[in-house]
Design a protein around this motif. Structure first.
Motif, PDB file in Angstrom:
ATOM      1  N   GLN A  31       2.626  -3.791  -9.744  1.00 23.30           N
ATOM      2  CA  GLN A  31       1.718  -2.651  -9.607  1.00 23.30           C
ATOM      3  C   GLN A  31       0.984  -2.697  -8.272  1.00 23.30           C
ATOM      4  OE1 GLN A  31      -0.853  -2.733 -13.046  1.00 23.30           O
ATOM      5  NE2 GLN A  31       0.845  -2.478 -14.478  1.00 23.30           N
ATOM      6  N   THR A  32       0.579  -3.897  -7.866  1.00 21.39           N
ATOM      7  CA  THR A  32      -0.096  -4.045  -6.579  1.00 21.39           C
ATOM      8  C   THR A  32       0.831  -3.672  -5.430  1.00 21.39           C
ATOM      9  OG1 THR A  32      -1.500  -5.814  -7.441  1.00 21.39           O
ATOM     10  CG2 THR A  32      -1.282  -5.679  -5.051  1.00 21.39           C
ATOM     11  N   VAL A  33       2.078  -4.111  -5.513  1.00 19.92           N
ATOM     12  CA  VAL A  33       3.061  -3.772  -4.474  1.00 19.92           C
ATOM     13  C   VAL A  33       3.222  -2.260  -4.374  1.00 19.92           C
ATOM     14  CG1 VAL A  33       5.507  -3.899  -3.859  1.00 19.92           C
ATOM     15  CG2 VAL A  33       4.303  -5.951  -4.619  1.00 19.92           C
ATOM     16  N   GLU A  34       3.273  -1.603  -5.517  1.00 24.82           N
ATOM     17  CA  GLU A  34       3.408  -0.139  -5.528  1.00 24.82           C
ATOM     18  C   GLU A  34       2.221   0.531  -4.838  1.00 24.82           C
ATOM     19  OE1 GLU A  34       3.809   3.291  -8.937  1.00 24.82           O
ATOM     20  OE2 GLU A  34       4.829   1.379  -9.288  1.00 24.82           O
ATOM     21  N   LYS A  35       1.016   0.012  -5.083  1.00 24.28           N
ATOM     22  CA  LYS A  35      -0.177   0.588  -4.445  1.00 24.28           C
ATOM     23  C   LYS A  35      -0.175   0.339  -2.949  1.00 24.28           C
ATOM     24  CE  LYS A  35      -3.149   0.280  -8.544  1.00 24.28           C
ATOM     25  NZ  LYS A  35      -4.315  -0.401  -9.175  1.00 24.28           N
ATOM     26  N   VAL A  36       0.259  -0.863  -2.536  1.00 21.46           N
ATOM     27  CA  VAL A  36       0.348  -1.168  -1.104  1.00 21.46           C
ATOM     28  C   VAL A  36       1.355  -0.240  -0.433  1.00 21.46           C
ATOM     29  CG1 VAL A  36       1.079  -2.908   0.580  1.00 21.46           C
ATOM     30  CG2 VAL A  36      -0.386  -3.571  -1.332  1.00 21.46           C
ATOM     31  N   GLN A  37       2.475   0.028  -1.096  1.00 21.16           N
ATOM     32  CA  GLN A  37       3.468   0.954  -0.556  1.00 21.16           C
ATOM     33  C   GLN A  37       2.878   2.351  -0.373  1.00 21.16           C
ATOM     34  OE1 GLN A  37       6.363   0.363  -3.658  1.00 21.16           O
ATOM     35  NE2 GLN A  37       7.686  -0.921  -2.390  1.00 21.16           N
ATOM     36  N   GLN A  38       2.081   2.792  -1.334  1.00 23.64           N
ATOM     37  CA  GLN A  38       1.494   4.126  -1.296  1.00 23.64           C
ATOM     38  C   GLN A  38       0.400   4.253  -0.230  1.00 23.64           C
ATOM     39  OE1 GLN A  38       0.127   4.615  -5.326  1.00 23.64           O
ATOM     40  NE2 GLN A  38       2.165   5.050  -6.138  1.00 23.64           N
ATOM     41  N   LEU A  39      -0.402   3.176  -0.060  1.00 27.33           N
ATOM     42  CA  LEU A  39      -1.602   3.288   0.761  1.00 27.33           C
ATOM     43  C   LEU A  39      -1.461   2.697   2.161  1.00 27.33           C
ATOM     44  CD1 LEU A  39      -4.263   2.309  -1.946  1.00 27.33           C
ATOM     45  CD2 LEU A  39      -3.732   4.603  -1.112  1.00 27.33           C
ATOM     46  N   PHE A  40      -0.677   1.618   2.309  1.00 30.27           N
ATOM     47  CA  PHE A  40      -0.709   0.883   3.568  1.00 30.27           C
ATOM     48  C   PHE A  40       0.643   0.650   4.221  1.00 30.27           C
ATOM     49  CE2 PHE A  40      -4.228  -0.916   0.911  1.00 30.27           C
ATOM     50  CZ  PHE A  40      -5.295  -0.376   1.620  1.00 30.27           C
ATOM     51  N   ASN A  41       1.643   0.290   3.428  1.00 32.41           N
ATOM     52  CA  ASN A  41       2.910  -0.172   3.993  1.00 32.41           C
ATOM     53  C   ASN A  41       4.082   0.400   3.204  1.00 32.41           C
ATOM     54  OD1 ASN A  41       4.993  -1.564   5.205  1.00 32.41           O
ATOM     55  ND2 ASN A  41       4.319  -3.614   4.593  1.00 32.41           N
ATOM     56  N   PRO A  42       4.424   1.655   3.470  1.00 31.06           N
ATOM     57  CA  PRO A  42       5.497   2.307   2.696  1.00 31.06           C
ATOM     58  C   PRO A  42       6.853   1.628   2.824  1.00 31.06           C
ATOM     59  CG  PRO A  42       4.853   3.635   4.602  1.00 31.06           C
ATOM     60  CD  PRO A  42       3.841   2.550   4.477  1.00 31.06           C
ATOM     61  N   ALA A  43       7.034   0.811   3.874  1.00 32.24           N
ATOM     62  CA  ALA A  43       8.326   0.143   4.091  1.00 32.24           C
ATOM     63  C   ALA A  43       8.451  -1.162   3.317  1.00 32.24           C
ATOM     64  CB  ALA A  43       8.524  -0.120   5.581  1.00 32.24           C
ATOM     65  N   LEU A  44       7.384  -1.609   2.669  1.00 27.31           N
ATOM     66  CA  LEU A  44       7.420  -2.884   1.957  1.00 27.31           C
ATOM     67  C   LEU A  44       8.434  -2.842   0.820  1.00 27.31           C
ATOM     68  CD1 LEU A  44       6.143  -5.726   1.473  1.00 27.31           C
ATOM     69  CD2 LEU A  44       4.556  -4.600  -0.103  1.00 27.31           C
ATOM     70  N   GLY A  45       9.293  -3.838   0.779  1.00 25.21           N
ATOM     71  CA  GLY A  45      10.260  -3.954  -0.309  1.00 25.21           C
ATOM     72  C   GLY A  45      10.107  -5.286  -1.008  1.00 25.21           C
ATOM     73  N   ILE A  46      10.894  -5.487  -2.048  1.00 21.97           N
ATOM     74  CA  ILE A  46      10.941  -6.788  -2.727  1.00 21.97           C
ATOM     75  C   ILE A  46      12.358  -7.309  -2.574  1.00 21.97           C
ATOM     76  CG2 ILE A  46      10.672  -8.022  -4.906  1.00 21.97           C
ATOM     77  CD1 ILE A  46       8.739  -5.885  -5.821  1.00 21.97           C
ATOM     78  N   ILE A  47      12.498  -8.403  -1.856  1.00 17.18           N
ATOM     79  CA  ILE A  47      13.845  -8.913  -1.602  1.00 17.18           C
ATOM     80  C   ILE A  47      14.381  -9.675  -2.799  1.00 17.18           C
ATOM     81  CG2 ILE A  47      13.224 -11.158  -0.556  1.00 17.18           C
ATOM     82  CD1 ILE A  47      15.415 -10.374   1.614  1.00 17.18           C
TER      83      ILE A  47
END
Length: 258
Positions: free
Chosen positions: A161-177
């Motif tokens: 859930q935190t990763v999803e929020k970071v993608q929305q607010l700060f780093n849309p390119a963040l993935g989970i390898i």
């Protein structure tokens, strides 16, 4: 430079052990590797044999005082592996950064344009505070060590859930390898059940390689060495070598060579 955050807000899941040994494995295969210790406990720094005296500048200075990355980086005894160490001062960074503009982007700013390394790993603290947020905002992707125990599953959903929020607010390119299963004990039926549940839920996101419970993995940090150097042939070391190989296979094609 490819930047990978190694994060899980639950402590004791093998996060730092994973960071140290994956970074060592990458350096051993020719990648110019940087490990940033972003945990105030400084376990990654200790585990790589970097003494307190060699930590005059640390990740605290990098984030709070915006000292350059080059100035805070120190070599390790592992050829090709450099470290930005951590000290207990970092525990105060959470408070000091609260009133700072772009407080979640400090690490990303420090890493921007850096060409001295091919790959960077960030060892995050066991929390979802500002330090971990800085790592997630700076990273291209996230590697999640997950202990094969029931409570670890509860924390995983919160991290996602935190990763999803970071993608929305700060780093849309963040993935989970990928998700790496750690502390795997084949004698324990619960371990198998947790592994099956995680694979059923996350599918191919979970690495095939599992990291076993292994005494040598626990002993190595007390000698200031990665397990891959302390005992190259132990089950834990072999597992991390296999995990590094699998990790490289998930990189974009243009980044699969150092």
């Amino acid at each position: 430079m490819l930047t990978i955050a190694i994060a899980n807000q639950k402590g004791g899941v093998g996060k730092t052990t994973t960071a140290i040994n994956i970074a060592t494995a990458m350096a051993a295969t020719g990648w110019r590797t940087l490990l940033i210790d972003l945990d105030p406990q400084g376990n990654a720094s200790t585990g790589l044999g970097v003494s307190a005296a060699a930590r005059s500048l640390s990740s605290y200075d990098l984030l709070v005082d915006q000292v350059s990355l080059a100035s805070t980086t120190v070599p390790t005894t592992i050829p090709g592996l450099d470290l930005v160490p951590a000290t207990v001062d970092l525990s105060g960074a959470e408070v000091e950064l609260v009133s700072v503009e772009e407080r979640t982007a400090r690490l990303a700013q420090a890493l921007r344009g850096h060409k001295g390394h091919d790959i960077c790993f960030i060892d995050c603290p066991p929390s979802l505070g500002l330090l971990t947020l800085n790592a997630l905002c700076a990273a291209d992707t996230l590697l999640v060590p997950l202990q094969c125990e029931f409570f670890a599953l509860e924390g995983l959903s919160q991290l996602l859930q935190t990763v999803e929020k970071v993608q929305q607010l700060f780093n849309p390119a963040l993935g989970i390898i990928g998700v790496a299963l750690t502390m795997y004990d084949r004698r324990n039926r619960l371990t198998d059940q947790v592994s099956e549940d995680v694979r059923e839920c996350l599918g191919k996101l979970v690495f095939e390689t599992v990291i076993p419970r292994n005494v040598r993995l626990s002993e190595a940090p007390s000698h200031g060495l990665p397990a891959l150097v302390y005992d190259h042939s132990c089950a834990g070391s072999r597992a991390y070598i296999a995990l590094a190989r699998e990790l490289i296979g998930r990189f974009p094609a243009e980044r699969q060579a150092a």
